[in-house]
Structure formats: C-alpha cells, structure tokens
Design an enzyme around this catalytic site. Structure first.
Site, PDB file in Angstrom:
ATOM      1  N   SER A 267       0.702   5.454   4.570  1.00  0.00           N
ATOM      2  CA  SER A 267      -0.485   5.703   5.386  1.00  0.00           C
ATOM      3  C   SER A 267      -0.204   6.819   6.380  1.00  0.00           C
ATOM      4  O   SER A 267       0.946   7.216   6.600  1.00  0.00           O
ATOM      5  CB  SER A 267      -0.899   4.436   6.148  1.00  0.00           C
ATOM      6  OG  SER A 267      -0.045   4.227   7.271  1.00  0.00           O
TER       7      SER A 267
ATOM      8  N   HIS B  67       0.824  -1.214   0.000  1.00  0.00           N
ATOM      9  CA  HIS B  67       0.000   0.000   0.000  1.00  0.00           C
ATOM     10  C   HIS B  67       0.859   1.265   0.000  1.00  0.00           C
ATOM     11  O   HIS B  67       2.023   1.253   0.417  1.00  0.00           O
ATOM     12  CB  HIS B  67      -0.928   0.015   1.218  1.00  0.00           C
ATOM     13  CG  HIS B  67      -0.198   0.049   2.537  1.00  0.00           C
ATOM     14  ND1 HIS B  67       0.325   1.203   3.072  1.00  0.00           N
ATOM     15  CD2 HIS B  67       0.109  -0.940   3.405  1.00  0.00           C
ATOM     16  CE1 HIS B  67       0.914   0.939   4.217  1.00  0.00           C
ATOM     17  NE2 HIS B  67       0.800  -0.368   4.443  1.00  0.00           N
TER      18      HIS B  67
ATOM     19  N   ARG C 208      -6.065   0.934   4.043  1.00  0.00           N
ATOM     20  CA  ARG C 208      -4.933   1.478   3.277  1.00  0.00           C
ATOM     21  C   ARG C 208      -4.591   0.602   2.077  1.00  0.00           C
ATOM     22  O   ARG C 208      -4.195   1.122   1.028  1.00  0.00           O
ATOM     23  CB  ARG C 208      -3.726   1.698   4.188  1.00  0.00           C
ATOM     24  CG  ARG C 208      -3.214   0.466   4.938  1.00  0.00           C
ATOM     25  CD  ARG C 208      -2.261   0.894   6.057  1.00  0.00           C
ATOM     26  NE  ARG C 208      -1.641  -0.198   6.778  1.00  0.00           N
ATOM     27  CZ  ARG C 208      -2.172  -0.800   7.836  1.00  0.00           C
ATOM     28  NH1 ARG C 208      -3.371  -0.452   8.262  1.00  0.00           N
ATOM     29  NH2 ARG C 208      -1.502  -1.766   8.470  1.00  0.00           N
TER      30      ARG C 208
ATOM     31  N   ARG D  30      12.929  -7.052  13.620  1.00  0.00           N
ATOM     32  CA  ARG D  30      13.775  -7.636  12.580  1.00  0.00           C
ATOM     33  C   ARG D  30      14.193  -9.078  12.827  1.00  0.00           C
ATOM     34  O   ARG D  30      14.982  -9.618  12.063  1.00  0.00           O
ATOM     35  CB  ARG D  30      15.036  -6.778  12.407  1.00  0.00           C
ATOM     36  CG  ARG D  30      14.767  -5.428  11.768  1.00  0.00           C
ATOM     37  CD  ARG D  30      14.115  -5.602  10.417  1.00  0.00           C
ATOM     38  NE  ARG D  30      13.962  -4.343   9.694  1.00  0.00           N
ATOM     39  CZ  ARG D  30      12.977  -4.082   8.844  1.00  0.00           C
ATOM     40  NH1 ARG D  30      12.056  -4.982   8.626  1.00  0.00           N
ATOM     41  NH2 ARG D  30      12.906  -2.928   8.227  1.00  0.00           N
TER      42      ARG D  30
ATOM     43  N   GLU E 162      -1.601  -6.843   7.573  1.00  0.00           N
ATOM     44  CA  GLU E 162      -0.261  -6.602   8.088  1.00  0.00           C
ATOM     45  C   GLU E 162      -0.011  -7.467   9.324  1.00  0.00           C
ATOM     46  O   GLU E 162      -0.958  -7.937   9.985  1.00  0.00           O
ATOM     47  CB  GLU E 162      -0.109  -5.105   8.427  1.00  0.00           C
ATOM     48  CG  GLU E 162       1.219  -4.678   9.037  1.00  0.00           C
ATOM     49  CD  GLU E 162       2.422  -5.007   8.181  1.00  0.00           C
ATOM     50  OE1 GLU E 162       2.704  -6.215   7.984  1.00  0.00           O
ATOM     51  OE2 GLU E 162       3.112  -4.077   7.733  1.00  0.00           O
ATOM     52  N   ARG E 163       1.244  -7.669   9.631  1.00  0.00           N
ATOM     53  CA  ARG E 163       1.630  -8.310  10.882  1.00  0.00           C
ATOM     54  C   ARG E 163       1.007  -7.551  12.063  1.00  0.00           C
ATOM     55  O   ARG E 163       0.968  -6.323  12.078  1.00  0.00           O
ATOM     56  CB  ARG E 163       3.159  -8.266  10.959  1.00  0.00           C
ATOM     57  CG  ARG E 163       3.777  -8.712  12.243  1.00  0.00           C
ATOM     58  CD  ARG E 163       5.287  -8.480  12.128  1.00  0.00           C
ATOM     59  NE  ARG E 163       5.939  -8.673  13.402  1.00  0.00           N
ATOM     60  CZ  ARG E 163       7.213  -8.349  13.646  1.00  0.00           C
ATOM     61  NH1 ARG E 163       7.944  -7.816  12.689  1.00  0.00           N
ATOM     62  NH2 ARG E 163       7.738  -8.563  14.821  1.00  0.00           N
ATOM     63  N   ASP E 164       0.507  -8.299  13.035  1.00  0.00           N
ATOM     64  CA  ASP E 164      -0.073  -7.703  14.240  1.00  0.00           C
ATOM     65  C   ASP E 164       1.071  -7.357  15.201  1.00  0.00           C
ATOM     66  O   ASP E 164       1.796  -8.245  15.651  1.00  0.00           O
ATOM     67  CB  ASP E 164      -1.054  -8.698  14.878  1.00  0.00           C
ATOM     68  CG  ASP E 164      -1.771  -8.146  16.098  1.00  0.00           C
ATOM     69  OD1 ASP E 164      -1.414  -7.036  16.554  1.00  0.00           O
ATOM     70  OD2 ASP E 164      -2.679  -8.821  16.598  1.00  0.00           O
TER      71      ASP E 164
ATOM     72  N   THR F 240       1.657   0.184  13.161  1.00  0.00           N
ATOM     73  CA  THR F 240       0.268   0.212  12.698  1.00  0.00           C
ATOM     74  C   THR F 240      -0.426  -1.140  12.843  1.00  0.00           C
ATOM     75  O   THR F 240      -1.520  -1.229  13.385  1.00  0.00           O
ATOM     76  CB  THR F 240       0.213   0.661  11.222  1.00  0.00           C
ATOM     77  OG1 THR F 240       0.981   1.859  11.070  1.00  0.00           O
ATOM     78  CG2 THR F 240      -1.214   0.931  10.807  1.00  0.00           C
TER      79      THR F 240
ATOM     80  N   HIS G  29       0.537  -5.548   2.483  1.00  0.00           N
ATOM     81  CA  HIS G  29       1.337  -4.827   3.471  1.00  0.00           C
ATOM     82  C   HIS G  29       2.778  -5.332   3.475  1.00  0.00           C
ATOM     83  O   HIS G  29       3.070  -6.412   2.974  1.00  0.00           O
ATOM     84  CB  HIS G  29       0.711  -5.006   4.853  1.00  0.00           C
ATOM     85  CG  HIS G  29      -0.739  -4.625   4.877  1.00  0.00           C
ATOM     86  ND1 HIS G  29      -1.178  -3.382   5.239  1.00  0.00           N
ATOM     87  CD2 HIS G  29      -1.855  -5.335   4.532  1.00  0.00           C
ATOM     88  CE1 HIS G  29      -2.502  -3.326   5.126  1.00  0.00           C
ATOM     89  NE2 HIS G  29      -2.934  -4.500   4.698  1.00  0.00           N
ATOM     90  N   GLY G  30       3.655  -4.540   4.101  1.00  0.00           N
ATOM     91  CA  GLY G  30       5.070  -4.874   4.088  1.00  0.00           C
ATOM     92  C   GLY G  30       5.372  -6.286   4.537  1.00  0.00           C
ATOM     93  O   GLY G  30       6.097  -7.026   3.868  1.00  0.00           O
TER      94      GLY G  30
ATOM     95  N   LYS H 150       7.575   4.701  17.106  1.00  0.00           N
ATOM     96  CA  LYS H 150       8.729   3.787  17.122  1.00  0.00           C
ATOM     97  C   LYS H 150       9.878   4.330  17.962  1.00  0.00           C
ATOM     98  O   LYS H 150      10.583   3.570  18.639  1.00  0.00           O
ATOM     99  CB  LYS H 150       9.174   3.495  15.690  1.00  0.00           C
ATOM    100  CG  LYS H 150       8.126   2.671  14.930  1.00  0.00           C
ATOM    101  CD  LYS H 150       8.445   2.486  13.468  1.00  0.00           C
ATOM    102  CE  LYS H 150       7.309   1.741  12.771  1.00  0.00           C
ATOM    103  NZ  LYS H 150       7.516   1.605  11.326  1.00  0.00           N
TER     104      LYS H 150
END
Length: 206
Positions: free
Chosen positions: A13, A10, A61, A116, A88-90, A22, A158-159, A99
C-alpha cells in the site's frame, strides 16, 4: 471433498511504501501493490485454482487486492463478503506515524515491544492478542463452516489479521507467530480435514 482455504495479504500500500503505521486507515495499493496482486492471481491461475466465495476486510487495500486476483482468475463476479473483523490491527496513537519517527519519539525498545509483543497494545490500539480475539470468532462462525461444506474460500486481508488466523490454523505459539513474516501479495494455500485441521499448507513465497 476439497476443503480449500487460501489466505493472501494485500499488495504493497501507499503507506507501506512510506513506512507508516497504517492500521485501520485506508490507503490504496501502490503500482507495485497492484502488480503483486495480479501476480498472486496468476500464481493461483497457474495452479488451476478457483473459488466459490471470497472474504475480505473493510479496507480498500485488501478489497482492491482481491478484485485484482479474481480478475486474473476470470472470477470478477464472485460472491464477496466484507467485514471489519478482518481489518488490520489497530495501531491506535501510532497510526499515521512514520516508524522511524516513532522510534525517535518513544525509543527503539518501546516501539519494538508494541510491534512485536503478543499482548502489549500501543496506546489506544490493539495487541496481536486483541486482534485475534476479533478475527478468530468471525473465522469460526463465518469462514470455516463454508470451507467444511466443501466451498473453496479465499481470504484477502492484512499482516496481523492473517497472523491471528495462521497462529490458530498452524497451532503456533505467540513467540512463533511473532517471527512469521507475511509477504505482500503472496498466497498461502491450506487444505483442511473434516474437523478443520490443516492437512497441508503451501506458501507460494517459498
């Protein structure tokens, strides 16, 4: 037979802009995100690509990005399947937290591990491994069969849900996929063989 699969993260956002975790929260695109989505559609149009079916997540998004891409392609009415398997990952307890503030509260090293590492989830959330465990069965059951039948498929997500897919498609190790950055609003074009293996990949960010 043209077995085409296009993945698009996306556009930017509102919470991307604010540097906030997010996850499954549902902010919409910024003005830049809208422009990125339209630009992605224009790139695909310039390549004379069109689609038979679209998939997206349950989050605004990604859905908005897809709508803008399809509008650029003149395919506003395309059949679109939405499913939270592509969400997306929760981020669990980190969701909604800036962050930088998270680094101050939990420490730089701990936040880096949550973000990561492949299999260490943040408190109450998902690791990339857990994200893959919901994305990949959905891909194999619902998306891949359409591609193998010769449908040209676009997925706006999503990423991290897309990282899970890319890891599988490109046969990357956990270490390799964690280093893979996905630009917002940038299409990645895959062509697959009859077994679902990647024949070619083109990242339009390059």
């Amino acid at each position: 037979m043209d077995r085409l699969l296009v993945l698009v993260r996306h556009g930017q956002s509102d919470w991307n802009l604010k540097n906030v975790f997010t996850g499954w929260k549902d902010p919409d695109l910024t003005e830049l995100g809208i422009a990125e989505a339209r630009a992605a559609g224009a790139q695909l149009r310039d390549l004379k690509l069109s689609f038979d079916i679209a998939f997206t997540s349950d989050l605004t998004r990604a859905q908005h990005t897809l709508e803008l891409i399809l509008a650029e392609l003149g395919q506003e009415g395309l059949e679109t399947i939405r499913n939270q398997a592509l969400n997306e990952r929760d981020y669990g307890d980190l969701t909604g937290m800036n962050k930088d503030e998270a680094r101050q509260q939990f420490g730089e090293e701990q936040v880096h591990i949550w973000r990561r590492s492949f299999d260490v989830p943040p408190p109450g959330g998902e690791s990339l491994k857990m994200t893959a465990e919901r994305v990949l069965p959905y891909y194999r059951a619902e998306i891949l069969p359409r591609v193998l039948d010769g449908n040209r498929v676009i997925v706006a997500a999503h990423g991290n849900s897309l990282r899970a897919l890319i890891m599988d498609l490109e046969k990357l190790t956990p270490e390799q996929i964690l280093k893979r950055e996905l630009g917002t609003g940038t299409p990645i074009i895959y062509r697959l063989d009859e077994d679902g293996e990647v024949v070619s990949v083109e990242d339009l960010a390059d």
